[in-house]
Design a protein around this motif. Sequence first.
Motif, PDB file in Angstrom:
ATOM      1  N   HIS A  54       0.814  -1.215   0.000  1.00 15.44           N
ATOM      2  CA  HIS A  54       0.000   0.000   0.000  1.00 15.44           C
ATOM      3  C   HIS A  54       0.851   1.271   0.000  1.00 15.44           C
ATOM      4  CE1 HIS A  54      -3.837  -2.077   0.695  1.00 15.44           C
ATOM      5  NE2 HIS A  54      -3.165  -2.869   1.506  1.00 15.44           N
ATOM      6  N   THR A  55       2.163   1.133  -0.096  1.00 13.64           N
ATOM      7  CA  THR A  55       3.025   2.315  -0.065  1.00 13.64           C
ATOM      8  C   THR A  55       3.136   2.932  -1.456  1.00 13.64           C
ATOM      9  OG1 THR A  55       5.139   1.237  -0.590  1.00 13.64           O
ATOM     10  CG2 THR A  55       4.404   1.162   1.722  1.00 13.64           C
ATOM     11  N   ASN A  56       3.834   4.063  -1.519  1.00  9.36           N
ATOM     12  CA  ASN A  56       4.096   4.700  -2.805  1.00  9.36           C
ATOM     13  C   ASN A  56       5.492   4.335  -3.324  1.00  9.36           C
ATOM     14  OD1 ASN A  56       5.671   6.137  -1.058  1.00  9.36           O
ATOM     15  ND2 ASN A  56       4.882   8.161  -1.631  1.00  9.36           N
ATOM     16  N   LYS A  57       6.094   3.278  -2.749  1.00  7.62           N
ATOM     17  CA  LYS A  57       7.432   2.839  -3.162  1.00  7.62           C
ATOM     18  C   LYS A  57       7.393   1.371  -3.568  1.00  7.62           C
ATOM     19  CE  LYS A  57       9.786   6.110  -0.257  1.00  7.62           C
ATOM     20  NZ  LYS A  57      10.665   6.350   0.841  1.00  7.62           N
ATOM     21  N   ALA A  58       8.216   1.037  -4.541  1.00  8.90           N
ATOM     22  CA  ALA A  58       8.342  -0.367  -4.938  1.00  8.90           C
ATOM     23  C   ALA A  58       9.080  -1.140  -3.854  1.00  8.90           C
ATOM     24  CB  ALA A  58       9.101  -0.471  -6.263  1.00  8.90           C
ATOM     25  N   GLU A  59       8.724  -2.406  -3.709  1.00  7.85           N
ATOM     26  CA  GLU A  59       9.439  -3.304  -2.810  1.00  7.85           C
ATOM     27  C   GLU A  59      10.301  -4.211  -3.683  1.00  7.85           C
ATOM     28  OE1 GLU A  59       7.211  -5.307   0.227  1.00  7.85           O
ATOM     29  OE2 GLU A  59       5.789  -3.662   0.411  1.00  7.85           O
ATOM     30  N   HIS A  60      11.587  -4.363  -3.294  1.00  9.54           N
ATOM     31  CA  HIS A  60      12.545  -5.136  -4.075  1.00  9.54           C
ATOM     32  C   HIS A  60      12.954  -6.376  -3.286  1.00  9.54           C
ATOM     33  CE1 HIS A  60      12.782  -1.672  -6.733  1.00  9.54           C
ATOM     34  NE2 HIS A  60      12.896  -0.934  -5.645  1.00  9.54           N
ATOM     35  N   LEU A  61      12.816  -7.544  -3.914  1.00 10.75           N
ATOM     36  CA  LEU A  61      13.103  -8.815  -3.261  1.00 10.75           C
ATOM     37  C   LEU A  61      14.570  -8.882  -2.834  1.00 10.75           C
ATOM     38  CD1 LEU A  61      11.842 -11.602  -2.561  1.00 10.75           C
ATOM     39  CD2 LEU A  61      12.749 -12.404  -4.744  1.00 10.75           C
ATOM     40  N   VAL A  62      14.796  -9.179  -1.552  1.00 13.05           N
ATOM     41  CA  VAL A  62      16.157  -9.367  -1.047  1.00 13.05           C
ATOM     42  C   VAL A  62      16.381 -10.789  -0.552  1.00 13.05           C
ATOM     43  CG1 VAL A  62      16.586  -6.934  -0.514  1.00 13.05           C
ATOM     44  CG2 VAL A  62      15.569  -8.403   1.235  1.00 13.05           C
ATOM     45  N   GLY A  63      15.332 -11.589  -0.450  1.00 18.48           N
ATOM     46  CA  GLY A  63      15.486 -12.974  -0.028  1.00 18.48           C
ATOM     47  C   GLY A  63      14.159 -13.676   0.112  1.00 18.48           C
ATOM     48  N   SER A  64      14.201 -14.999  -0.073  1.00 15.44           N
ATOM     49  CA  SER A  64      13.002 -15.807   0.118  1.00 15.44           C
ATOM     50  C   SER A  64      13.420 -17.253   0.311  1.00 15.44           C
ATOM     51  CB  SER A  64      12.060 -15.700  -1.087  1.00 15.44           C
ATOM     52  OG  SER A  64      12.662 -16.269  -2.238  1.00 15.44           O
ATOM     53  N   GLY A  65      12.550 -18.022   0.940  1.00 15.48           N
ATOM     54  CA  GLY A  65      12.856 -19.426   1.126  1.00 15.48           C
ATOM     55  C   GLY A  65      11.693 -20.193   1.700  1.00 15.48           C
ATOM     56  N   THR A  66      11.841 -21.509   1.668  1.00 15.13           N
ATOM     57  CA  THR A  66      10.870 -22.408   2.273  1.00 15.13           C
ATOM     58  C   THR A  66      11.623 -23.308   3.236  1.00 15.13           C
ATOM     59  OG1 THR A  66      11.115 -24.194   0.659  1.00 15.13           O
ATOM     60  CG2 THR A  66       9.511 -22.470   0.128  1.00 15.13           C
ATOM     61  N   ARG A 105      12.956  -5.115   0.336  1.00 14.68           N
ATOM     62  CA  ARG A 105      13.434  -3.793   0.742  1.00 14.68           C
ATOM     63  C   ARG A 105      12.414  -2.802   0.219  1.00 14.68           C
ATOM     64  NH1 ARG A 105      17.083  -2.892   3.577  1.00 14.68           N
ATOM     65  NH2 ARG A 105      18.580  -4.320   2.683  1.00 14.68           N
ATOM     66  N   ILE A 106      11.968  -1.894   1.086  1.00 15.22           N
ATOM     67  CA  ILE A 106      10.986  -0.875   0.705  1.00 15.22           C
ATOM     68  C   ILE A 106      11.744   0.301   0.108  1.00 15.22           C
ATOM     69  CG2 ILE A 106       9.147   0.648   1.496  1.00 15.22           C
ATOM     70  CD1 ILE A 106       8.789  -1.318   3.880  1.00 15.22           C
ATOM     71  N   GLY A 107      11.520   0.562  -1.166  1.00  9.26           N
ATOM     72  CA  GLY A 107      12.249   1.623  -1.850  1.00  9.26           C
ATOM     73  C   GLY A 107      13.695   1.209  -2.090  1.00  9.26           C
ATOM     74  N   VAL A 108      14.540   2.188  -2.427  1.00  7.64           N
ATOM     75  CA  VAL A 108      15.941   1.897  -2.746  1.00  7.64           C
ATOM     76  C   VAL A 108      16.758   1.630  -1.490  1.00  7.64           C
ATOM     77  CG1 VAL A 108      18.024   2.791  -3.825  1.00  7.64           C
ATOM     78  CG2 VAL A 108      15.805   3.203  -4.883  1.00  7.64           C
ATOM     79  N   GLY A 109      16.645   2.465  -0.487  1.00  5.75           N
ATOM     80  CA  GLY A 109      17.451   2.299   0.714  1.00  5.75           C
ATOM     81  C   GLY A 109      16.643   2.207   1.981  1.00  5.75           C
ATOM     82  N   GLY A 110      15.398   1.817   1.863  1.00  2.00           N
ATOM     83  CA  GLY A 110      14.513   1.783   3.022  1.00  2.00           C
ATOM     84  C   GLY A 110      14.642   0.526   3.852  1.00  2.00           C
ATOM     85  N   PRO A 111      13.736   0.360   4.794  1.00  2.00           N
ATOM     86  CA  PRO A 111      13.754  -0.805   5.682  1.00  2.00           C
ATOM     87  C   PRO A 111      13.346  -2.076   4.936  1.00  2.00           C
ATOM     88  CG  PRO A 111      11.780   0.473   6.059  1.00  2.00           C
ATOM     89  CD  PRO A 111      12.614   1.253   5.081  1.00  2.00           C
ATOM     90  N   THR A 112      13.442  -3.187   5.624  1.00  2.00           N
ATOM     91  CA  THR A 112      13.078  -4.483   5.051  1.00  2.00           C
ATOM     92  C   THR A 112      11.747  -4.943   5.632  1.00  2.00           C
ATOM     93  OG1 THR A 112      15.392  -5.092   4.787  1.00  2.00           O
ATOM     94  CG2 THR A 112      13.792  -6.888   4.796  1.00  2.00           C
ATOM     95  N   ALA A 113      10.844  -5.320   4.741  1.00  2.00           N
ATOM     96  CA  ALA A 113       9.559  -5.908   5.137  1.00  2.00           C
ATOM     97  C   ALA A 113       9.702  -7.420   5.005  1.00  2.00           C
ATOM     98  CB  ALA A 113       8.435  -5.397   4.250  1.00  2.00           C
TER      99      ALA A 113
END
Length: 159
Positions: A54-66, A105-113
Motif C-alpha cells: 500500500h506504499t508509494n514505493k516499490a518493494e525489491h526482493l532481497v530474499g526468500s525461502g521455504t 526492501r521498501i524503496g531503494v534504501g529503506g527498511p526491510t519488510a
Amino acid sequence: MNTTTRRITAATAGIAGIAAAVGIGLIGTGTANAGTMPVTHPGEPSIAMTITNHTNKAEHLVGSGTSGNGVWVNGPRQTLGPGASETITAVAPHGNKLAINVAYRIGVGGPTATYEVLNSQSNTNTGTSGISGPGASQYWMSHNFGSHYPATNVGFDQW
C-alpha cells in the motif's frame, strides 16, 4: 401473467444475473486460497500468502525461502510495485509442516519488510513478520488468516 408482472419478473431476473456475475468475479480476487493447491498427499501442508504493497514505493526482493521440505508453486516477484498485490504459494509434498518467508526492501534504501508464515498441525503463525531497519517506523504491517493447517491462507497488508 400480465405485462406488469412480466416486466417485474424480467427485471428481477436481470438484477439477479448481474449480482451472480459480480459474485463470481469477486471469487477470483482478494486473498489467496491454499485449499486449491496441488497436493500429492492428503493433509499435506500448503500456504497461500497474499501480499499487498500500500506504499508509494516499490518493494525489491532481497530474499526468500521455504523450510527444508517445502517447494514453491508460485514464488515471489523480484519487484512488487506501489499498490500492487501478489500471491505466493508453496506446498510440502512429504512433510507435516511448512514455513515460507519473503523479504522485500521498501524503496531503494529503506527498511526491510519480512513476510513469514509457519504452518504446522500444532501452530500456525506469522513468525517473525514485520518491518525492520532504517526508517521502519514510517511503515506498518497487518495480517489476516483466512484458514489454518493444513491449507493455510493469509493476507498481508503493508503501509
